[in-house]
Design an enzyme around this catalytic site. Structure first.
Site, PDB file in Angstrom:
ATOM      1  CG  ASP A 496      -0.377  -0.238   2.509  1.00 36.29           C
ATOM      2  OD1 ASP A 496       0.833  -0.488   2.580  1.00 36.29           O
ATOM      3  OD2 ASP A 496      -1.123  -0.197   3.510  1.00 36.29           O
ATOM      4  CB  CYS A 497       4.071   2.189   1.567  1.00 41.97           C
ATOM      5  SG  CYS A 497       3.545   2.274   3.289  1.00 41.97           S
TER       6      CYS A 497
END
Length: 770
Positions: A496-497
């Protein structure tokens, strides 16, 4: 005064960086810093937290904010807005509130482009660090008198009224955290009856009333064994020999979730060595204070599976057991017992002790590899301290341990509630979300330098290489092109980063370079996409760190009684949703790179989101509290994939869920108890939380609520506008981050990021686009 320093390395020969320490944030105490007025302001913040800690338990993270606002001479010049009853919200008033928020948040940006913040809240993070430094003889070297004072301040501030400490700052008391915090106080110099408000005596009474320290959970038993307050024979076995078995076996550590794998390697070394620190007078006193019977009379094998449970009179009140959150069948207990009986008596004697020595060397080989590839930050705080202790046990004067010491500062955070240990920092995560919120405000021409610095930080934080050497043999996934949760030096890819970092780069690539700087080279974007695609599972969901390929039944072997789903990697709604959003935009801007695979990924990811929706229309959130959080992610992703309220049943159900739970004041408020209970639980008194209100607003906006009936959005916007403070900040409220279902994390920047984002979308997608 304590001061936060950014992107500094110093002259320590055991400290090194891959990108000149961009993203590093460390606290130092300067006895000469600050005017009398500034010191008084800090003391006032501490006093205010102390007096109101029963109402708002997470800190406002004010100390560094005060420092930055002073250094930048920030003054809010836009008048505060209030919306009275029956008043219609105008674009002028909403945009004034938005602009005040944007200016305030922009002033908090660090010199290297990121937004600092604590990322903590769990009360079992800091005591092991104190214990480790005590054992290694470095407590007084690493921690000054001021460090000790602030650690104790944190411990006192978060002691519950019943005398115990919770798993996190809002939790009911647990044996694990109460025992660890009690030991922490004693090591830091408090007597058996010392501490603020009789903290030690109250904590000890809580422990003894519930059977003593032997009823702590697995992690507590590990640290008590190391100290010599408990015995290794009473812990669940952690045999290092698993590391020398063929890696294709389903139970091999190569199949474990990365956090548990790194923890296993360090713990198995300590377990295999049966390491026990010297038994000092303090340890003998702690045995007497924390155990209900003499140390020598305890049946450790019987204590192996003891785990504190709430008394029947309390269960109905707290709706939880004290430590035993994740239980397992009795047959698993027999497995642990059998493993101990069939292995330990033989592996510690000739000739099989040769096998143990080989296994211990293998464990430390992996430990050192993980330490080196993370620049000794290690994957997280729990693993950091265990790896540091293992390095010291192996060689007290070795360079491995000295390199560990050099990175202790990276985990320390100071706020008005005291000094705590970070999970490992959320620098990149907070910055990518903050940048998207600022871009949504359409104020780029007013905050160009802020955007340019943020863009530069994101570019410099991307991981440029895979882990060193033959990383596959060290059970690592490739990392080139990814972003971490914190900084490049950390080295651990996170889906997700990576998707949020990619999203920022794509958005910046469409803007004038004179405002936001040079765009990222396409090859680096391709690397990011490759990383994202590699983490999608067959069911369409995306894992977080590594591909989710292990057998689900392995979770039955979870020795941690207070966390769930920690043995293997899993897929997550939030990671999947972020991937959809960024890949849709990437495919539009760069149609020549793996186009068919990207489209297949999006299609399968959408199918996954639709398949895991709850019956009430929500989605379960793994990394935030909880159903509101994940529903926002899902709605944004489904809209990006071309779905709408009219043609997507999942969106319609999500909207119905959100509208049904809106509070009377126009906001939304969800208790952290939703996470462990796995059922939506409102805040007590049906009160609202501003961050969750922002999530719900944006979820409804992306589901087209403004066209059907904007009234719920206007009511929520009114609550946000009227809650803004004089300087443009918003008040800190309940904790909103979560991990592994039963423990919460504090993200203080969320109160700025998501309220800016929600106001921006309200102004531009609701008021200007009726």
């Amino acid at each position: 005064m304590w001061r936060l320093k950014i992107a500094q390395g110093g002259n320590n020969p055991y400290l090194y960086s891959t990108n000149e320490y961009v993203g590093r944030q460390i606290w130092e105490f300067d006895p000469d810093a600050g005017t009398p007025e500034e010191r008084a302001e800090v003391e006032q913040a501490r006093l205010h937290f102390h007096n109101s800690r029963s109402k708002v338990k997470p800190s406002g993270d004010l100390l560094w904010r005060m420092q930055f606002l002073r250094e930048k001479n920030f003054k809010q010049t836009i008048p505060r807005v209030k919306i009275v009853d029956e008043e219609e919200i105008t674009h002028e008033k909403a945009s004034a509130t938005l602009r005040r928020s944007v200016y305030f948040f922009s002033a908090l940006q660090a010199s290297d482009g990121h937004w600092p913040a604590e990322n903590s809240g769990a009360l079992f993070f800091h005591p092991p660090l104190v214990i480790c430094l005590f054992i290694t003889g470095h407590l007084n070297i690493v921690f000054s008198t001021e460090h000790r004072k602030e650690i104790l301040r944190y411990v006192y501030n978060h002691q519950n009224e019943d005398g115990g400490w919770g798993l996190h700052v809002e939790s009911h008391s647990t044996m694990l955290t109460t025992v660890l915090n009690y030991i922490c106080m004693r090591i830091l110099g408090e007597g058996p009856d010392g501490g603020e408000n009789n903290a030690c005596a109250r904590g000890r009474k809580w422990i003894l009333d519930r059977g003593g320290a032997i009823s702590t959970s697995f992690l507590g038993k590990i640290w008590l064994s190391v100290l010599g307050i408990y015995d290794w024979s009473g812990t669940k076995p952690v045999p290092p020999e698993l590391l020398i078995l063929p890696s294709f076996l389903p139970m091999h550590p190569a199949k474990l979730w990365c956090y548990f794998r790194v923890l296993y390697m360090a713990t198995s070394y300590l377990y295999g060595r049966r390491f026990v620190a010297p038994i000092t007078p303090l340890i003998r006193q702690l045995r007497e204070e924390l155990l209900t019977q003499p140390y020598g009379n305890i049946s450790w094998k019987k204590a192996r599976h003891l785990c504190a449970e709430a008394r029947a009179s309390l269960r109905q009140t707290i709706n939880s057991r004290e430590d035993l959150y994740y239980s397992h069948p009795s047959v698993i207990d027999f497995l642990w017992d059998g493993l101990y009986i069939l292995t330990e008596p033989f592996l510690n004697r000739w000739p099989l002790n040769k096998l143990r020595e080989k296994a211990l060397k293998t464990a430390m080989k992996h430990n050192h590899y993980e330490d080196e590839t993370s620049r000794y930050i290690t994957i997280g705080c729990v693993e950091k301290v265990l790896s540091m202790l293992a390095s010291w046990v192996e060689d007290p004067n070795g360079e491995y341990f000295k390199k560990h010491l050099a990175r202790v500062q990276d985990y320390i955070w100071v706020a008005e509630d005291g000094m705590k240990m970070q999970s490992f920092g959320s620098q990149l995560w907070d910055t990518t979300l903050g940048i998207q919120a600022l871009l949504a405000s359409n104020l780029a021409n007013e905050i160009g330098p802020v955007l340019m610095k943020g863009h530069d930080f994101i570019k410099r934080s991307q991981v440029k290489d895979d882990p060193s050497g033959d990383f596959h043999s060290m059970y690592r996934h490739f990392s080139k092109g990814s972003w971490t949760f914190s900084e490049q030096d950390h080295g651990w890819q996170l889906s997700d980063c990576t998707t949020e970092g990619l999203m920022c780069c794509l958005l910046f690539s469409q803007m004038p370079q004179e405002i936001v700087g040079e765009k990222v080279e396409p090859e680096r974007l391709y690397d990011a996409v490759n990383s994202i695609l590699s983490l999608q599972s067959k069911n369409g969901g995306l894992a977080a760190w590594e591909p989710a390929i292990s057998a689900k039944w392995l979770e039955l072997l979870n020795p941690f009684e207070f966390l769930e789903d920690i043995i293997i990697e899993h897929e997550y709604v939030e990671c999947t949703s972020s991937a959809i959003k960024s890949l849709v935009l990437f495919k539009e801007l760069y149609p020549g790179h793996r186009t068919e695979e990207i489209q297949d990924c999006i299609t399968n990811a959408v199918r996954y989101l639709e398949s895991v929706q709850m019956t009430d229309g929500s989605w379960y959130g793994e990394w935030g509290v909880c159903f509101i959080y994940s529903t926002w992610f899902a709605h944004v992703a489904l809209e990006a994939a071309g779905k709408s309220y009219e043609d997507c049943a999942a969106i319609r159900k999500g909207v119905a869920f959100l509208l049904q739970i809106q509070s009377p004041d126009g906001g939304w408020g969800e208790s952290y108890l939703s996470c462990p209970r796995k059922i939506y639980t409102p805040l007590e008194g049906n009160r609202s939380n501003l961050v969750q209100t922002a999530w719900a607003m944006m979820a409804l906006i992306h589901a087209g609520q403004a066209k059907r009936d904007p009234t719920p959005l206007h009511r929520a916007a009114k609550l946000i506008i009227n809650s803004q403070m004089e300087n443009g900040d918003f008040p800190q409220q309940e904790i909103t981050g979560c991990f592994k279902k039963n423990c919460m994390l504090h993200y203080p920047n969320y109160r700025n990021i998501f309220l800016i984002w929600a106001l921006a979308e309200y102004c531009n997608l609701v008021l200007l686009n009726p």
